[in-house]
Write an enzyme that holds these catalytic residues in place. Structure first.
Site, PDB file in Angstrom:
ATOM      1  N   LYS A  13       0.872  -1.198   0.012  1.00  0.00           N
ATOM      2  CA  LYS A  13      -0.100  -0.003  -0.060  1.00  0.00           C
ATOM      3  C   LYS A  13       0.853   1.410  -0.056  1.00  0.00           C
ATOM      4  O   LYS A  13       0.589   2.242  -0.782  1.00  0.00           O
ATOM      5  CB  LYS A  13      -0.939  -0.025   1.134  1.00  0.00           C
ATOM      6  CG  LYS A  13      -1.805  -1.193   1.150  1.00  0.00           C
ATOM      7  CD  LYS A  13      -2.670  -1.398   2.375  1.00  0.00           C
ATOM      8  CE  LYS A  13      -2.050  -1.394   3.928  1.00  0.00           C
ATOM      9  NZ  LYS A  13      -1.108  -2.379   4.162  1.00  0.00           N
ATOM     10  N   ARG A  88      -9.514   1.117   8.726  1.00  0.00           N
ATOM     11  CA  ARG A  88      -9.247  -0.480   9.207  1.00  0.00           C
ATOM     12  C   ARG A  88     -10.043  -1.073   9.970  1.00  0.00           C
ATOM     13  O   ARG A  88     -10.358  -2.078  10.223  1.00  0.00           O
ATOM     14  CB  ARG A  88      -7.827  -0.274   9.961  1.00  0.00           C
ATOM     15  CG  ARG A  88      -6.477  -0.593   9.347  1.00  0.00           C
ATOM     16  CD  ARG A  88      -5.402  -0.342  10.334  1.00  0.00           C
ATOM     17  NE  ARG A  88      -4.346  -1.130  10.045  1.00  0.00           N
ATOM     18  CZ  ARG A  88      -3.133  -0.666   9.684  1.00  0.00           C
ATOM     19  NH1 ARG A  88      -3.003   0.524   9.100  1.00  0.00           N
ATOM     20  NH2 ARG A  88      -1.963  -1.396   9.294  1.00  0.00           N
ATOM     21  N   ARG A 127      11.969  -6.027   4.857  1.00  0.00           N
ATOM     22  CA  ARG A 127      11.694  -4.370   4.769  1.00  0.00           C
ATOM     23  C   ARG A 127      12.808  -3.761   5.376  1.00  0.00           C
ATOM     24  O   ARG A 127      13.095  -4.122   6.567  1.00  0.00           O
ATOM     25  CB  ARG A 127      10.277  -4.072   5.129  1.00  0.00           C
ATOM     26  CG  ARG A 127      10.364  -2.518   5.288  1.00  0.00           C
ATOM     27  CD  ARG A 127       8.955  -1.804   5.431  1.00  0.00           C
ATOM     28  NE  ARG A 127       7.962  -2.639   6.324  1.00  0.00           N
ATOM     29  CZ  ARG A 127       6.858  -2.546   6.436  1.00  0.00           C
ATOM     30  NH1 ARG A 127       6.193  -1.789   5.546  1.00  0.00           N
ATOM     31  NH2 ARG A 127       6.111  -3.124   7.228  1.00  0.00           N
ATOM     32  N   ARG A 160      11.677  -2.140  11.033  1.00  0.00           N
ATOM     33  CA  ARG A 160      10.544  -1.635  11.779  1.00  0.00           C
ATOM     34  C   ARG A 160      10.435  -2.527  12.965  1.00  0.00           C
ATOM     35  O   ARG A 160      10.487  -3.760  12.677  1.00  0.00           O
ATOM     36  CB  ARG A 160       9.297  -1.612  10.774  1.00  0.00           C
ATOM     37  CG  ARG A 160       8.994  -0.267  10.644  1.00  0.00           C
ATOM     38  CD  ARG A 160       7.673   0.033   9.583  1.00  0.00           C
ATOM     39  NE  ARG A 160       6.668  -0.632  10.113  1.00  0.00           N
ATOM     40  CZ  ARG A 160       5.511  -0.621   9.135  1.00  0.00           C
ATOM     41  NH1 ARG A 160       5.514   0.117   8.049  1.00  0.00           N
ATOM     42  NH2 ARG A 160       4.368  -1.109   9.864  1.00  0.00           N
ATOM     43  N   ARG A 171      -0.581  -8.917  13.466  1.00  0.00           N
ATOM     44  CA  ARG A 171      -0.916  -8.058  12.382  1.00  0.00           C
ATOM     45  C   ARG A 171      -1.696  -8.688  11.264  1.00  0.00           C
ATOM     46  O   ARG A 171      -2.854  -7.917  11.087  1.00  0.00           O
ATOM     47  CB  ARG A 171       0.264  -7.068  11.865  1.00  0.00           C
ATOM     48  CG  ARG A 171       0.684  -6.257  12.704  1.00  0.00           C
ATOM     49  CD  ARG A 171       2.265  -5.688  12.366  1.00  0.00           C
ATOM     50  NE  ARG A 171       2.055  -5.064  11.243  1.00  0.00           N
ATOM     51  CZ  ARG A 171       3.257  -4.800  10.356  1.00  0.00           C
ATOM     52  NH1 ARG A 171       4.598  -5.326  10.572  1.00  0.00           N
ATOM     53  NH2 ARG A 171       3.057  -4.095   9.272  1.00  0.00           N
TER      54      ARG A 171
HETATM   55  P1  AP5 Z   1       5.020  -1.641   1.855  1.00  0.00           P
HETATM   56  O1  AP5 Z   1       4.592  -0.704   0.574  1.00  0.00           O
HETATM   57  O2  AP5 Z   1       5.559  -0.866   2.632  1.00  0.00           O
HETATM   58  O3  AP5 Z   1       3.609  -2.373   2.374  1.00  0.00           O
HETATM   59  P2  AP5 Z   1       2.431  -1.875   3.214  1.00  0.00           P
HETATM   60  O4  AP5 Z   1       1.289  -2.508   2.642  1.00  0.00           O
HETATM   61  O5  AP5 Z   1       2.250  -0.338   3.274  1.00  0.00           O
HETATM   62  O6  AP5 Z   1       2.806  -2.542   4.649  1.00  0.00           O
HETATM   63  P3  AP5 Z   1       2.720  -1.860   6.004  1.00  0.00           P
HETATM   64  O7  AP5 Z   1       3.469  -2.937   6.702  1.00  0.00           O
HETATM   65  O8  AP5 Z   1       3.282  -0.687   6.356  1.00  0.00           O
HETATM   66  O9  AP5 Z   1       1.225  -1.791   6.202  1.00  0.00           O
HETATM   67  P4  AP5 Z   1       0.583  -2.066   7.656  1.00  0.00           P
HETATM   68  O10 AP5 Z   1      -0.893  -1.829   7.056  1.00  0.00           O
HETATM   69  O11 AP5 Z   1       0.883  -3.225   8.486  1.00  0.00           O
HETATM   70  O12 AP5 Z   1       1.200  -0.786   8.394  1.00  0.00           O
HETATM   71  P5  AP5 Z   1       1.059   0.638   8.792  1.00  0.00           P
HETATM   72  O13 AP5 Z   1       2.075   1.326   9.090  1.00  0.00           O
HETATM   73  O14 AP5 Z   1      -0.349   1.119   8.134  1.00  0.00           O
HETATM   74  O15 AP5 Z   1       5.648  -2.865   1.383  1.00  0.00           O
HETATM   75  C1  AP5 Z   1       6.081  -3.744   2.311  1.00  0.00           C
HETATM   76  C2  AP5 Z   1       7.832  -4.318   1.788  1.00  0.00           C
HETATM   77  O16 AP5 Z   1       7.288  -4.991   0.786  1.00  0.00           O
HETATM   78  C3  AP5 Z   1       8.808  -3.321   1.524  1.00  0.00           C
HETATM   79  O17 AP5 Z   1      10.216  -3.628   2.034  1.00  0.00           O
HETATM   80  C4  AP5 Z   1       8.598  -3.070   0.060  1.00  0.00           C
HETATM   81  O18 AP5 Z   1       9.677  -2.479  -0.505  1.00  0.00           O
HETATM   82  C5  AP5 Z   1       8.176  -4.529  -0.595  1.00  0.00           C
HETATM   83  N1  AP5 Z   1       7.518  -4.405  -1.750  1.00  0.00           N
HETATM   84  C6  AP5 Z   1       6.387  -3.670  -2.114  1.00  0.00           C
HETATM   85  N2  AP5 Z   1       5.817  -3.956  -3.088  1.00  0.00           N
HETATM   86  C7  AP5 Z   1       6.592  -4.946  -3.624  1.00  0.00           C
HETATM   87  C8  AP5 Z   1       6.328  -5.808  -4.806  1.00  0.00           C
HETATM   88  N3  AP5 Z   1       5.472  -5.439  -5.621  1.00  0.00           N
HETATM   89  N4  AP5 Z   1       7.243  -6.990  -4.897  1.00  0.00           N
HETATM   90  C9  AP5 Z   1       8.090  -7.220  -3.896  1.00  0.00           C
HETATM   91  N5  AP5 Z   1       8.314  -6.373  -2.800  1.00  0.00           N
HETATM   92  C10 AP5 Z   1       7.471  -5.482  -2.631  1.00  0.00           C
HETATM   93  O19 AP5 Z   1       0.402   0.352  10.491  1.00  0.00           O
HETATM   94  C11 AP5 Z   1       1.429   0.045  11.421  1.00  0.00           C
HETATM   95  C12 AP5 Z   1       0.632   0.088  12.759  1.00  0.00           C
HETATM   96  O20 AP5 Z   1       0.039   1.289  13.068  1.00  0.00           O
HETATM   97  C13 AP5 Z   1      -0.780  -0.939  12.711  1.00  0.00           C
HETATM   98  O21 AP5 Z   1      -0.402  -2.102  13.404  1.00  0.00           O
HETATM   99  C14 AP5 Z   1      -1.526  -0.091  13.978  1.00  0.00           C
HETATM  100  O22 AP5 Z   1      -0.883  -0.531  15.129  1.00  0.00           O
HETATM  101  C15 AP5 Z   1      -1.321   1.230  13.651  1.00  0.00           C
HETATM  102  N6  AP5 Z   1      -2.208   1.777  12.693  1.00  0.00           N
HETATM  103  C16 AP5 Z   1      -1.983   2.459  11.366  1.00  0.00           C
HETATM  104  N7  AP5 Z   1      -3.058   2.768  10.691  1.00  0.00           N
HETATM  105  C17 AP5 Z   1      -4.198   2.599  11.688  1.00  0.00           C
HETATM  106  C18 AP5 Z   1      -5.376   2.733  11.732  1.00  0.00           C
HETATM  107  N8  AP5 Z   1      -5.941   3.357  10.768  1.00  0.00           N
HETATM  108  N9  AP5 Z   1      -6.372   2.287  12.613  1.00  0.00           N
HETATM  109  C19 AP5 Z   1      -5.516   1.831  13.632  1.00  0.00           C
HETATM  110  N10 AP5 Z   1      -4.339   1.494  14.017  1.00  0.00           N
HETATM  111  C20 AP5 Z   1      -3.507   1.963  12.931  1.00  0.00           C
END
Ligand code: AP5
Length: 215
Positions: A13, A88, A127, A160, A171
């Site tokens: 994402k 979410r 990552r 991270r 997660r």
């Molecule tokens: P990346 O693009 O970073 O993936 P992502 O889907 O953004 O993954 P996240 O882990 O950031 O999402 P998340 O939803 O768990 O975390 P968030 O920060 O929102 O890619 C991941 C890896 O894969 C990278 O190394 C990239 O290079 C690689 N990659 C990407 N595309 C690729 C491809 N096509 N091929 C190969 N490799 C690839 O949330 C973190 C925490 O914050 C949550 O657990 C929660 O505690 C809190 N939080 C955040 N938002 C909320 C909310 N709305 N409500 C409540 N709590 C929240």
């Protein structure tokens, strides 16, 4: 245009949202990035959020909705928003509906990025991020030129905290229980829902997102 990118942790994402925001001149709102920034700065929001994030649990809806409202209403210049990692939960989705209705600026599409679990786990374990400029790498799929060093700014790359294996498992569970049901919520709404196979190279996934948005 207002768009939601929906998908499990590691689905891409953030990667796809950043590319699309640049291509379309949209503002990407990543609640994860906003929360991590608050944790780094030690703000009251960061202090409240840290425990939930470290455990792989969701931060309470009221905190998230307040945060998103503040960002959206504070950016009158934005041409539209890409929501990454938000909403979410059902209350967050309903809150976003209300907020966009207030602003007279509806949601245009929901893009669901699908990636198999084994790939998600590999992506998250590989990552590496740059705390200095925010660049994201992957030691398996998108490695930096010099291991451990950011290509863009020379900063030292870090893992991270919530990418530890145990936390990743939690997660993924939380995603299935609390966030995946939003797909059905949006399927019942008037907003078009588009599905993209995210298990392909980054540029191919981006082309597919652009294609489904134009269809
Ligand atoms: P990346 O693009 O970073 O993936 P992502 O889907 O953004 O993954 P996240 O882990 O950031 O999402 P998340 O939803 O768990 O975390 P968030 O920060 O929102 O890619 C991941 C890896 O894969 C990278 O190394 C990239 O290079 C690689 N990659 C990407 N595309 C690729 C491809 N096509 N091929 C190969 N490799 C690839 O949330 C973190 C925490 O914050 C949550 O657990 C929660 O505690 C809190 N939080 C955040 N938002 C909320 C909310 N709305 N409500 C409540 N709590 C929240």
């Amino acid at each position: 245009m207002n768009l939601i990118l929906l998908g499990a942790p590691g689905a891409g994402k953030g990667t796809q949202g950043a590319l699309l925001a640049e291509r379309r001149g949209l503002r990407r709102i990543s609640t994860g990035d906003l929360l991590r920034d608050a944790v780094r700065k030690g703000t009251p929001l960061g202090q409240q959020a840290k425990g939930y994030m470290d455990a792989g649990e969701l931060v309470p809806d009221s905190i998230i909705l307040g945060l998103v409202r503040e960002v959206i209403t504070g950016d009158a210049e934005a041409r539209g928003f890409i929501f990454d990692g938000f909403p979410r939960t059902l209350p967050q989705a309903e809150g976003l509906d209300r907020l966009l209705e207030e602003l007279g600026n509806p949601l245009d599409a929901v893009v669901v990025i699908d990636v198999p679990d084994d790939q998600l786990v590999k992506r998250l374990s590989g990552r590496r991020t740059c705390p200095n400029c925010g660049a994201v790498y992957n030691i398996y799929f998108e490695p930096p030129e010099t291991p451990g060093v950011c290509d863009a700014c020379g900063g030292a790359l870090v893992e991270r905290a919530d990418d530890a294996a145990e936390t990743v498992r939690r997660r993924l569970e939380v995603y299935r229980e609390r966030t995946e049901p939003l797909i059905a919520y949006y399927e019942r709404s008037e907003t078009p829902v588009r599905y993209v196979d995210g298990d392909r190279p980054v540029e191919e996934v981006q082309r597919e997102i652009v294609r489904v948005l134009e269809s």
